[in-house]
Motif scaffolding. Sequence first.
Motif, PDB file in Angstrom:
ATOM      1  N   ASP A 187      -3.292   4.966   1.617  1.00 30.15           N
ATOM      2  CA  ASP A 187      -3.964   4.723   0.333  1.00 30.15           C
ATOM      3  C   ASP A 187      -2.976   4.108  -0.661  1.00 30.15           C
ATOM      4  N   LEU A 201      -0.943   1.820  -0.003  1.00 25.85           N
ATOM      5  CA  LEU A 201      -0.928   0.373   0.205  1.00 25.85           C
ATOM      6  C   LEU A 201      -2.129  -0.278  -0.460  1.00 25.85           C
ATOM      7  N   ILE A 202      -3.308   0.345  -0.303  1.00 25.87           N
ATOM      8  CA  ILE A 202      -4.515  -0.249  -0.884  1.00 25.87           C
ATOM      9  C   ILE A 202      -4.517  -0.131  -2.395  1.00 25.87           C
ATOM     10  N   MET A 203      -4.170   1.071  -2.868  1.00 28.51           N
ATOM     11  CA  MET A 203      -4.298   1.308  -4.303  1.00 28.51           C
ATOM     12  C   MET A 203      -3.240   0.562  -5.114  1.00 28.51           C
TER      13      MET A 203
END
Lengths: 228, 314
Positions: free
Chosen positions: A79, A81-83
Amino acid sequence: MIAIIKKELKNYFFSPIGYVVIAIFLFIFSAVFYDSAINTGTTDLTSIFLFVAAYGGLMFMIPLLTMWSIAGERKSGTDQLIMTSPVSMLGVVMAKFISAVIFIIIPLIFTLMYFGILCHYQVPDIPTYLTSMLGFFLLSMTYIAFGILSSSITESPIIAGILTVAFIFAVTWLPEMISTLSGFSLMNPFLNFLMGKIDIAVTVMFITLAILFILITMIIMQRRKSVK
Amino acid sequence: MIEVKNITKKYGNFVAVDDISFTVKDGEIVGLLGPNGAGKSTTMNTITGFIEQTEGNVVINGYDTLKRPKRAKSQIGYMPEGVPLYDDLTIKEFVTYMAELKKVKRKGRKEKVQDMIKKTGLTEMQNKLIKNLSRGQKQRVSMAGALVGEPKVLILDEPTVGLDPKQITEIRSLIKELGKEHTVILSSHILSEVSQICDRVIIINKGKIVAEDTPENLENKVSSNNVLYVTVEDTENKIESIKEKITGIKEIKLIETNEDKTKKYMITGEKDEDLRKKIFTEFAKEGITIFEMKKPEATLEDAFMKIIGEGGKE
């Protein structure tokens, strides 16, 4: 956002999850089809949709699709990496939601096969078949939105899955067993679609519920960001 | 340029980061140092926008992380602590996914991905699944993911943990090279690494900045001028009487006796005065042979321990 949808869909196909979900659907659908078409001799497909929706089909398909979506990312730390990528929170949640919604269309396409088989004997009622599909799709969409929500509550995909099973059970069977809860049933409104009607009120209700669940997911994730 | 302005992060009543401010100029490599739980990762997570600060602002190349989150985030390449990766993707798929997430244009994306894979030395294994990689390889994949899309700012949380010495050297020189064009913040608890790579060091303890300077200045701050180490051959033990003969010696202390019968002493002066010349001539007069004479080298370790120690006494 499109990058995440692509990745999620790929994930469904490169892991057993996607195949298991389609298999559950096809297994129940085929079994009921065999019974209704071959044994009973009807060309009615709608009762099969009801069977898949009510008797365990969706109750296992949806949790399998959604339990990993956010909980899995948090568990593995991805998360982060995505956030931290230039995608908004809404974009992330919507991507997770949309990819599961796109995936649920696949088993619906498979039902064309049964439709084709029936056509060989007698053409079934096409409008009813289409509204049943629409109803099934809308119901699944609402369930998926809840699945995403429960996946955002916990870091454990298993717990997220159990929560979703519990939710689907609660809106399918609890109202049947306890009559005072009948207002909470999502199965009764769904029946309207099986009768060949496009019920606008029910459609709006399903979509509103889905939006509500997505909004709650956003609130939970935003809150986690400032509390964590 | 990264501007961190009065960042405070509270978890309930616990203050993880307490009113931290610092600026990192373009092309600068800054090391964030501190013991475990000092607030390094929290600070980094706030800069990347993964968590939100309770108070204060972070401005990255002019974009506030709260007001323009997408713009701010698109400036950053982030390598999180513990290298979280997708086990079911291959290296190539992962780096491509990161490139897509960072909105690298379709045209030239493949080349950029290959470029990063090459830079991190993963070309030959790029079709391997990430779950089958070693820790060091995963570290490099994470690095490739952070670098793809050429972000102007790099945030690296413990970039060399778990690597073997050869890989560490490689990653260090890679970071140094990147520092020429990028703004880099890295955290580490390996002090020698920080002193080698970083232009500036920020030491954090208990959520506060306790020191901020170049590694050299930090080392100089703690180095003392009045201590000398001498190794001598002194068969008649004349060194005992030396103390009276040279003014300014406070203490002569035997540290160790070597196998070849030479002895190592620590000589402490009374004032901050260089005693080496006096010692050389007096020792020669007394017939003591000097094998080695040196000032203690202050390391960043010493600086760190001293600064953290001071902070702890408060």
